[in-house]
Design an enzyme around this catalytic site. Structure first.
Site, PDB file in Angstrom:
ATOM      1  N   GLU A   1      14.764   3.185  -7.306  1.00 13.80           N
ATOM      2  CA  GLU A   1      13.665   3.923  -6.694  1.00 13.80           C
ATOM      3  C   GLU A   1      14.232   4.920  -5.680  1.00 13.80           C
ATOM      4  O   GLU A   1      15.130   4.578  -4.910  1.00 13.80           O
ATOM      5  CB  GLU A   1      12.770   2.905  -5.974  1.00 13.80           C
ATOM      6  CG  GLU A   1      11.334   3.298  -5.858  1.00 13.80           C
ATOM      7  CD  GLU A   1      10.524   3.083  -7.129  1.00 13.80           C
ATOM      8  OE1 GLU A   1      11.118   2.739  -8.181  1.00 13.80           O
ATOM      9  OE2 GLU A   1       9.297   3.272  -7.066  1.00 13.80           O
TER      10      GLU A   1
ATOM     11  N   TYR B   1      -7.283   2.772  -6.651  1.00 14.31           N
ATOM     12  CA  TYR B   1      -6.753   3.098  -7.973  1.00 14.31           C
ATOM     13  C   TYR B   1      -6.549   1.814  -8.785  1.00 14.31           C
ATOM     14  O   TYR B   1      -6.950   1.739  -9.944  1.00 14.31           O
ATOM     15  CB  TYR B   1      -5.434   3.867  -7.838  1.00 14.31           C
ATOM     16  CG  TYR B   1      -4.832   4.250  -9.171  1.00 14.31           C
ATOM     17  CD1 TYR B   1      -5.391   5.252  -9.947  1.00 14.31           C
ATOM     18  CD2 TYR B   1      -3.719   3.565  -9.674  1.00 14.31           C
ATOM     19  CE1 TYR B   1      -4.865   5.584 -11.183  1.00 14.31           C
ATOM     20  CE2 TYR B   1      -3.179   3.895 -10.913  1.00 14.31           C
ATOM     21  CZ  TYR B   1      -3.753   4.914 -11.653  1.00 14.31           C
ATOM     22  OH  TYR B   1      -3.236   5.233 -12.880  1.00 14.31           O
ATOM     23  N   ASP B   2      -5.968   0.793  -8.140  1.00 20.02           N
ATOM     24  CA  ASP B   2      -5.763  -0.480  -8.838  1.00 20.02           C
ATOM     25  C   ASP B   2      -7.096  -1.069  -9.282  1.00 20.02           C
ATOM     26  O   ASP B   2      -7.234  -1.578 -10.392  1.00 20.02           O
ATOM     27  CB  ASP B   2      -5.036  -1.482  -7.926  1.00 20.02           C
ATOM     28  CG  ASP B   2      -3.549  -1.158  -7.815  1.00 20.02           C
ATOM     29  OD1 ASP B   2      -3.027  -0.439  -8.681  1.00 20.02           O
ATOM     30  OD2 ASP B   2      -2.916  -1.636  -6.842  1.00 20.02           O
TER      31      ASP B   2
ATOM     32  N   ASP C   1      -5.269   0.963  -3.395  1.00 20.01           N
ATOM     33  CA  ASP C   1      -6.128  -0.185  -3.710  1.00 20.01           C
ATOM     34  C   ASP C   1      -7.270   0.243  -4.621  1.00 20.01           C
ATOM     35  O   ASP C   1      -7.641  -0.450  -5.557  1.00 20.01           O
ATOM     36  CB  ASP C   1      -6.723  -0.787  -2.426  1.00 20.01           C
ATOM     37  CG  ASP C   1      -5.668  -1.535  -1.626  1.00 20.01           C
ATOM     38  OD1 ASP C   1      -4.555  -1.709  -2.158  1.00 20.01           O
ATOM     39  OD2 ASP C   1      -5.973  -1.938  -0.496  1.00 20.01           O
TER      40      ASP C   1
ATOM     41  N   LYS D   1       9.243  -4.454  -3.613  1.00 23.01           N
ATOM     42  CA  LYS D   1       8.820  -3.397  -4.535  1.00 23.01           C
ATOM     43  C   LYS D   1       8.776  -2.113  -3.723  1.00 23.01           C
ATOM     44  O   LYS D   1       7.886  -1.911  -2.889  1.00 23.01           O
ATOM     45  CB  LYS D   1       7.447  -3.711  -5.138  1.00 23.01           C
ATOM     46  CG  LYS D   1       7.001  -2.688  -6.167  1.00 23.01           C
ATOM     47  CD  LYS D   1       5.748  -3.145  -6.882  1.00 23.01           C
ATOM     48  CE  LYS D   1       5.348  -2.227  -8.024  1.00 23.01           C
ATOM     49  NZ  LYS D   1       5.227  -0.831  -7.687  1.00 23.01           N
TER      50      LYS D   1
ATOM     51  N   CYS E   1     -11.823  14.241  34.898  1.00 20.40           N
ATOM     52  CA  CYS E   1     -12.167  14.720  36.237  1.00 20.40           C
ATOM     53  C   CYS E   1     -12.493  16.203  36.257  1.00 20.40           C
ATOM     54  O   CYS E   1     -12.923  16.723  37.279  1.00 20.40           O
ATOM     55  CB  CYS E   1     -11.046  14.407  37.216  1.00 20.40           C
ATOM     56  SG  CYS E   1      -9.608  15.449  36.945  1.00 20.40           S
TER      57      CYS E   1
ATOM     58  N   CYS F   1      -9.662  18.770  32.087  1.00 22.01           N
ATOM     59  CA  CYS F   1      -9.495  17.327  31.951  1.00 22.01           C
ATOM     60  C   CYS F   1     -10.847  16.668  31.650  1.00 22.01           C
ATOM     61  O   CYS F   1     -11.799  16.833  32.415  1.00 22.01           O
ATOM     62  CB  CYS F   1      -8.911  16.723  33.235  1.00 22.01           C
ATOM     63  SG  CYS F   1      -8.922  14.921  33.213  1.00 22.01           S
TER      64      CYS F   1
HETATM   65  S1  IVH Z   1      11.807  -3.443 -12.000  1.00 20.88           S
HETATM   66  C1  IVH Z   1      12.156  -3.254 -16.421  1.00 20.88           C
HETATM   67  N1  IVH Z   1      12.130  -3.661  -9.426  1.00 20.88           N
HETATM   68  O1  IVH Z   1       7.648  -0.211  -9.479  1.00 20.88           O
HETATM   69  C2  IVH Z   1      12.199  -3.164 -14.934  1.00 20.88           C
HETATM   70  N2  IVH Z   1      10.709  -1.958 -10.222  1.00 20.88           N
HETATM   71  O2  IVH Z   1       4.962  -0.437 -10.624  1.00 20.88           O
HETATM   72  C3  IVH Z   1      10.983  -2.519 -14.371  1.00 20.88           C
HETATM   73  N3  IVH Z   1       9.733  -0.575  -8.451  1.00 20.88           N
HETATM   74  O3  IVH Z   1       8.365   1.318 -12.519  1.00 20.88           O
HETATM   75  C4  IVH Z   1      11.079  -2.171 -12.950  1.00 20.88           C
HETATM   76  N4  IVH Z   1      10.702  -1.572  -6.755  1.00 20.88           N
HETATM   77  O4  IVH Z   1       9.328   2.323 -10.299  1.00 20.88           O
HETATM   78  C5  IVH Z   1      11.529  -2.989 -10.400  1.00 20.88           C
HETATM   79  N5  IVH Z   1      12.540  -3.955  -7.160  1.00 20.88           N
HETATM   80  C6  IVH Z   1      11.943  -3.288  -8.140  1.00 20.88           C
HETATM   81  C7  IVH Z   1      11.095  -2.205  -7.888  1.00 20.88           C
HETATM   82  C8  IVH Z   1      10.480  -1.568  -8.968  1.00 20.88           C
HETATM   83  C9  IVH Z   1       9.897  -0.601  -7.124  1.00 20.88           C
HETATM   84  C10 IVH Z   1       8.859   0.382  -9.142  1.00 20.88           C
HETATM   85  C11 IVH Z   1       9.431   0.934 -10.412  1.00 20.88           C
HETATM   86  C12 IVH Z   1       8.465   0.457 -11.445  1.00 20.88           C
HETATM   87  C13 IVH Z   1       7.218   0.353 -10.687  1.00 20.88           C
HETATM   88  C14 IVH Z   1       6.152  -0.482 -11.336  1.00 20.88           C
END
Ligand code: IVH
Length: 693
Positions: free
Chosen positions: A174, A42-43, A40, A119, A411, A408
């Site tokens: 992945e 990092y984002d 979070d 994801k 006790c 303990c």
């Molecule tokens: S699609 C052109 N689908 O998330 C297609 N990526 O933060 C691009 N990732 O680089 C990726 N689950 O490593 C896709 N269901 C999913 C994914 C996924 C994980 C990863 C992937 C991507 C990164 C982006």
């Protein structure tokens, strides 16, 4: 600390620092999976950097991670046939709707259908097959070229050495460690004297790169893309094709990809996948929404970093980095002595986490944890937060070893350390001894002559299994015990007799209900007036007591339900049956049945005492008529006199009773202009309420 709030624009200096921090974090993240920052954070850092660059065009630093795959952190030497792109992120349903509207504007037509899928929180790889045979496995790298990791291929489940058809194709997807694989990997690693992985992602990154390890760690592949198959396949059909070729896909899981006709349906599927997250056997860090049809994808096209036809709806991170401040050792009902981590509070998915489980002492040793360590903390849904591993690279040298208890903590008896989970040598009896000692303590039932040795004797002789048994002890039973003569027996019986009519707050406190100490017991007793009213209270009613939040109220209700048999037996023996007028009407939720006081009962007399409206704090040692009173008794006195007792000085404090050796509380009271009195003056003020001696 860099500002993490993207609402506030960075200064040029902070911007440069933010770029350095982000480059460092992404280098660690994409190489060995480690991270000095939580996901979070990092984002948020990336968003702040992007906001600065938008507001100051032309000032972007060359290292800036914006617009680069993997934050520009990694390179490789095997060129990709087609760039391996990343995904843009959205963080809410509103942002997703805006993104979808933008895509449809670009297309000049509605998106035909969406595909919604998990994801997966791992590392992107490309697996090249020739005539259906796996030739090469490559990391994403910077998106244009990756690293050859073919040596790891046979440890990746779901990525067959031979496909079901002799096709030339590049499968993309992945690679991750499922939770089970992660646990197993850490067992194997620690057995080989290696440091455990901080989290599954870190483990997957480390495992894919490692060569010549003396042990094997299995990983799992989830396919979500392919290069070289029919270009006209909708995405959902492409996933089916991958599975038919023999690759693993998320279709085999509860979070399987779903084709959705409308964005509303897609939103619903996102919610479903998010809700499934804690129960999934692998980590996800978001949900990906893709335009399903090949035509929509083609017409939308891709940028240099990410496709325009897909987006990641990010979910809050389940892993956060925080500091391990302390380790507490708690003895459970069965005598198990469990370590608990005390953490610098950290918000994980909207919940502030202050404690986390550490399993057992062997686990602490295995993870090599030290006090002061930066640690990864994991929390998913209702799962109890747990400390996973220290960030060894972040150590400063000030970390201290964790001291294991030698006896303990409840006790004081020996600890049985033969099993992984340590246990008090008394087992379940530890609880009985400890609860009897606690209940007999000075601030509870104040039973003189019932200290540690006697409690152990009574429990071991089988005369006492809980507090209620004390009140049915007979003279003969006591006389039969070792070192119990006539006098000590009579004294003990007399002390128990006196305890029978102790006020409600003390009896309640004696129960040792979790989340309630002396102060809370006084407040509860004053609020409800009788044990029956307390027992009848539901969580909402309890939450009306000052200092009881919804969570604590639920705990108290559950504890009281568990204590019901004990409470019945205490009531049958006439313990805790005194009834006083409650301070608040006993109506709201507390069904005033049995001997619960009537709703119209007058407010407690105390409210009109000499301390009415005063918020009082006591500090230093008491003298004169107050010399013999414990802090709890002082607090009881304050409340009998109509005041509110508190342990710390704040703006709300109106009176400080400062005895000898008063320190920081006195200084703070002076600073705030709080009235300060000596114990003697205070004794005069509350003379009518002093306890009888
Ligand atoms: S699609 C052109 N689908 O998330 C297609 N990526 O933060 C691009 N990732 O680089 C990726 N689950 O490593 C896709 N269901 C999913 C994914 C996924 C994980 C990863 C992937 C991507 C990164 C982006």
């Amino acid at each position: 600390m860099l500002p993490m709030n993207d609402a506030a624009l960075l200064t040029p200096g902070d911007y440069a620092d933010a770029v350095t921090a982000a480059v460092r974090a992404s280098a660690a993240y994409y190489t060995d999976g480690g991270t000095p920052l939580g996901d979070d954070e990092y984002d948020a850092l990336l968003r702040a950097i992007a906001a600065y660059e938008e507001a100051h065009p032309g000032e972007a630093l060359p290292d800036s991670p914006t617009g680069k795959v993997a934050g520009g952190a990694v390179e490789g030497d095997v060129p990709h046939s087609v760039p391996m792109l990343s995904l843009d992120n959205v963080f809410s349903a509103e942002e997703l709707a805006e993104w979808a509207a933008g895509l449809e504007r670009r297309l000049g037509r509605p998106v035909a259908a969406w595909c919604v899928e998990p994801k997966l929180d791992g590392l992107a790889v490309a697996a090249r097959y020739r005539a259906g045979r796996l030739q090469r496995l490559i990391t994403r790298g910077d998106g244009l070229a990756g690293e050859d990791i073919s040596h790891a291929a046979d440890a990746v489940l779901g990525l067959p050495a031979a496909l079901a058809e002799p096709v030339d194709v590049e499968l993309r997807g992945e690679v991750l460690l499922t939770r089970e694989q992660f646990e197993h990997a850490n067992e194997v690693r620690t057995a080989h004297g290696a440091v455990p992985f901080a989290n599954p992602r870190n483990g997957a990154a480390g495992t894919l790169r490692a060569k010549d390890r003396p042990y094997r760690v299995e990983l799992t592949f989830f396919g979500y893309d392919a290069v070289g198959l029919d270009d006209d396949l909708p995405h959902s059909a492409l996933l089916e094709r991958l599975a038919a070729l023999g690759a693993n896909t998320a279709a085999a899981t509860a979070a399987r990809p779903l084709r959705c006709a409308t964005l509303a349906e897609a939103q619903q599927r996102i919610e479903e996948i998010a809700a499934l997250r804690p129960a999934l056997p692998f980590g996800i860090d978001g949900v990906v929404v893709k335009a399903d049809s090949a035509a929509d994808q083609r017409d939308a096209g891709s940028g240099s970093r990410a496709p325009r036809w897909a987006v990641a709806r990010k979910l809050a991170a389940e892993h956060k980095v925080t500091r391990l401040l302390d380790v507490e050792w708690n003895v459970g009902r069965t005598g198990i002595i469990a370590p608990r981590a005390v953490l610098e509070p950290v918000v994980i998915d909207g919940v502030t986490v202050t404690y986390a489980t550490l399993h057992n002492p062997a686990d602490i040793t295995r993870r090599g944890l030290m006090l002061g360590d930066q640690v990864f903390v994991y929390r998913a849904g209702d799962v109890i937060p747990r400390v996973e591993a220290p960030l060894v690279d972040e150590r400063t040298g000030d970390e201290r070893p964790i001291v294991f208890p030698g006896s303990c903590p409840r006790c004081g008896d020996a600890i049985d350390t033969t099993e992984q989970r340590w246990r008090c040598a008394r087992g379940r009896n530890c609880q009985a001894v400890a609860s009897v000692i606690y209940a007999a303590g000075r601030d509870q039932l104040d039973i003189e002559g019932l200290g540690g040795t006697r409690a152990v004797q009574l429990v071991e002789a089988g005369l006492v299994t809980d507090l209620a048994d004390l009140f049915s002890l007979t003279r003969e039973q006591l006389l039969a015990l070792e070192r119990m003569g006539d006098t000590s027996t009579d004294n003990l019986l007399a002390a128990i007799e006196t305890a029978r009519s102790r006020p409600l707050n003390r009896v309640f406190c004696a129960l040792g209900v979790r989340g309630t100490g002396r102060t809370m017991s006084r407040r509860i007793a004053a609020h409800f007036g009788s044990m029956a009213a307390i027992r009848a209270a539901d969580a909402d009613t309890l939450a009306a007591v000052d200092g009881i939040g919804a969570e604590k109220a639920r705990v108290i209700v559950a504890e009281l339900a568990e204590l019901a048999p004990l409470l019945d037996r205490l009531a049958a023996r006439g313990v805790g049956t005194t009834v006083t007028a409650p301070r608040a009407p006993a109506t709201a939720g507390a069904r005033a049945d049995g001997d619960a006081p009537r709703a119209e009962a007058a407010p407690a007399a105390a409210a009109a005492g000499p301390l009415a409206g005063e918020a009082v704090v006591v500090t230093g040692s008491m003298t004169g008529p107050l010399a013999a009173l414990s802090r709890n008794e002082m607090n009881e006195l304050i409340e009998r006199a109509g005041g509110k007792a508190s342990s710390s000085v704040s703006k709300r404090t109106t009176l400080l009773v400062a005895g000898e050796k008063a320190g920081s509380k006195r200084a703070r009271a002076e600073e705030l202009g709080v009235r300060i009195v000596t114990p003697d003056d205070f004794a005069v003020l509350v003379a009518d309420h002093l306890p009888e001696v």
